[in-house]
Design an enzyme around this catalytic site. Structure first.
Site, short mmCIF file in Angstrom:
data_model
loop_
_atom_site.label_atom_id
_atom_site.label_comp_id
_atom_site.label_asym_id
_atom_site.label_seq_id
_atom_site.Cartn_x
_atom_site.Cartn_y
_atom_site.Cartn_z
N ALA A 253 40.83 37.59 39.27
CA ALA A 253 40.76 36.22 39.15
C ALA A 253 42.22 35.15 39.71
O ALA A 253 42.56 34.13 39.51
CB ALA A 253 40.87 35.50 38.05
N VAL B 28 40.23 47.16 37.10
CA VAL B 28 38.67 46.91 36.90
C VAL B 28 37.29 48.23 36.95
O VAL B 28 36.37 48.79 36.39
CB VAL B 28 37.46 45.86 37.28
N SER C 19 25.35 39.45 45.69
CA SER C 19 26.36 38.67 46.53
C SER C 19 24.16 38.23 47.62
O SER C 19 23.52 38.54 47.56
CB SER C 19 26.77 39.52 47.56
N TYR D 28 28.58 48.03 50.57
CA TYR D 28 28.32 46.71 49.64
C TYR D 28 26.60 45.64 49.39
O TYR D 28 27.03 45.79 48.01
CB TYR D 28 29.23 45.51 50.16
N LYS E 23 26.18 45.20 45.13
CA LYS E 23 25.52 44.24 44.84
C LYS E 23 23.83 44.32 44.35
O LYS E 23 23.88 43.44 43.64
CB LYS E 23 25.76 42.82 45.96
P1 NAP Z 1 39.19 37.69 47.35
O1 NAP Z 1 39.19 36.58 47.67
O2 NAP Z 1 39.46 39.11 48.14
O3 NAP Z 1 38.89 38.26 45.57
C1 NAP Z 1 39.07 39.28 44.95
C2 NAP Z 1 39.76 38.99 44.30
O4 NAP Z 1 39.75 40.90 43.76
C3 NAP Z 1 41.30 39.52 44.87
O5 NAP Z 1 42.32 38.30 43.82
C4 NAP Z 1 41.42 40.91 44.67
O6 NAP Z 1 42.86 41.76 44.43
C5 NAP Z 1 41.07 41.80 42.83
N1 NAP Z 1 40.24 42.77 43.13
C6 NAP Z 1 39.97 43.87 43.91
N2 NAP Z 1 39.70 45.27 43.52
C7 NAP Z 1 39.56 44.73 42.37
C8 NAP Z 1 40.27 46.15 41.24
N3 NAP Z 1 40.12 46.71 41.26
N4 NAP Z 1 40.69 45.45 40.25
C9 NAP Z 1 40.89 43.87 39.61
N5 NAP Z 1 40.76 43.13 41.07
C10 NAP Z 1 40.07 43.57 41.54
O7 NAP Z 1 37.51 37.37 47.44
P2 NAP Z 1 36.22 36.22 46.77
O8 NAP Z 1 35.79 36.48 48.26
O9 NAP Z 1 37.20 35.30 45.88
O10 NAP Z 1 34.86 36.88 46.31
C11 NAP Z 1 34.56 37.50 44.37
C12 NAP Z 1 33.35 38.20 44.44
O11 NAP Z 1 32.64 37.44 44.71
C13 NAP Z 1 33.19 39.07 44.62
O12 NAP Z 1 33.32 40.35 43.70
C14 NAP Z 1 32.24 38.87 46.05
O13 NAP Z 1 32.09 40.46 46.50
C15 NAP Z 1 32.09 38.12 45.73
N6 NAP Z 1 31.52 37.81 46.93
C16 NAP Z 1 31.67 36.68 47.68
C17 NAP Z 1 31.12 35.96 48.98
C18 NAP Z 1 32.08 35.25 49.28
O14 NAP Z 1 31.59 34.89 50.64
N7 NAP Z 1 33.51 34.65 49.81
C19 NAP Z 1 29.98 36.06 48.66
C20 NAP Z 1 28.59 36.82 48.24
C21 NAP Z 1 29.37 37.17 47.29
P3 NAP Z 1 43.63 42.37 45.64
O15 NAP Z 1 43.92 41.19 45.57
O16 NAP Z 1 44.51 42.56 44.55
O17 NAP Z 1 42.85 42.57 46.45
#
Ligand code: NAP
Length: 253
Positions: free
Chosen positions: A14, A64, A142, A154, A158
């Site tokens: 978050a 996590v 996703s 991925y 998902k």
């Molecule tokens: P993001 O901007 O890359 O943010 C992901 C966050 O998760 C980052 O703050 C990251 O920390 C943190 N993180 C990564 N590994 C972790 C771990 N092992 N333990 C705790 N925190 C961790 O991604 P987002 O686009 O907001 O995506 C959020 C979720 O939605 C994900 O599950 C993604 O797969 C899903 N999603 C996204 C999209 C899209 O189009 N954006 C589409 C479908 C699904 P760091 O910054 O330190 O790495």
């Protein structure tokens, strides 16, 4: 709502992107929110946004995919804010590669964060939900669950989350706990920016190209996902469980 009655949510990953928007939205809905990310220090902006708007938030650093760190973080949330009864498993990483180039580490890292991470967080949090006879687990799946070139790891994670979600719904329903998945399409975050960079496109061009393929003719924003999470976390969504809600600007098959 008094502090005593205030429900507590955990949102993983978050510090930014979708997780930050969901955390802010749940706080605006009246929940106290634990902001979990890899580094506690990265959670400051989300916590500050919540507290500046009059909400209650707490930051915890945890990977996590690490069982001991998850247990410690959930214990800390319960001690600091109260028993967590809403859990949004949002933390995520990409390690895209075509299958023949995908390394063991690419596979293990992605499965570890998305699938094992959601399992560990859900197992740690469910005892509080069962004790409170109320819970809402929301897993970020996703549209890639349906298959996507370069994302064998991925899409497996998902898609796995969808089966995981349905099983939690079956096991925990009798305790007042629902489990649902949100499957976003293209959402503008650092994650999609990184994908644009990987394929050698300017992020704006990448977004425009994506929008032409989306029925509502725009790409998604983190608040589009936060809105659905807000509904699934609500009291009134108690009869919605084991569902996968595609939030992608149109139908996917
Ligand atoms: P993001 O901007 O890359 O943010 C992901 C966050 O998760 C980052 O703050 C990251 O920390 C943190 N993180 C990564 N590994 C972790 C771990 N092992 N333990 C705790 N925190 C961790 O991604 P987002 O686009 O907001 O995506 C959020 C979720 O939605 C994900 O599950 C993604 O797969 C899903 N999603 C996204 C999209 C899209 O189009 N954006 C589409 C479908 C699904 P760091 O910054 O330190 O790495």
């Amino acid at each position: 709502m008094s502090d005593h009655a205030q429900r507590v949510a955990i949102v993983t990953g978050a510090a930014r992107g979708i997780g930050a928007a969901v955390a802010r939205r749940l706080a605006a809905d009246g929940l106290a929110v634990a902001v979990i990310d890899l580094k506690e220090g990265d959670c400051g902006a989300t916590v500050d946004a919540i507290t500046a708007a009059g909400g209650r938030a707490f930051a915890a650093g945890a990977d996590v995919s690490d069982s001991a760190e998850v247990a410690a973080a959930v214990d800390a949330v319960a001690a600091e804010l109260g028993p967590p009864v809403v859990l949004v498993n949002n933390a995520g990483v990409l390690r895209d590669n075509l299958l023949f180039k995908m390394t063991d580490d690419d596979w293990d890292t992605v499965l570890g964060v998305h699938l094992r991470g959601s399992f560990l967080m859900s197992r740690a949090a469910q005892k509080h939900m069962v004790a409170q006879k109320f819970g809402r687990i929301i897993n970020l799946s996703s549209s890639s669950a349906l298959g996507n070139r370069g994302q064998a790891n991925y899409s497996a994670a998902k898609a796995g989350l969808q089966g995981f979600t349905k099983t939690l719904a079956i096991e925990l329903g009798q305790f007042g706990v629902t489990a649902n998945a949100i499957a976003p399409g293209f959402i503008v975050t650092d994650m999609t920016a990184a994908t644009a960079a990987r394929v050698g496109m300017k992020f704006e061009d990448f977004q425009q190209a994506a929008a032409t393929r989306i029925p509502v003719r725009r790409v998604g924003r983190p608040d589009d996902i936060a809105h659905v999470a807000s509904f699934l976390a609500s009291e009134g969504a108690g009869f919605v469980s084991g569902q996968v809600v595609y939030v992608a600007g149109g139908p996917l098959c």
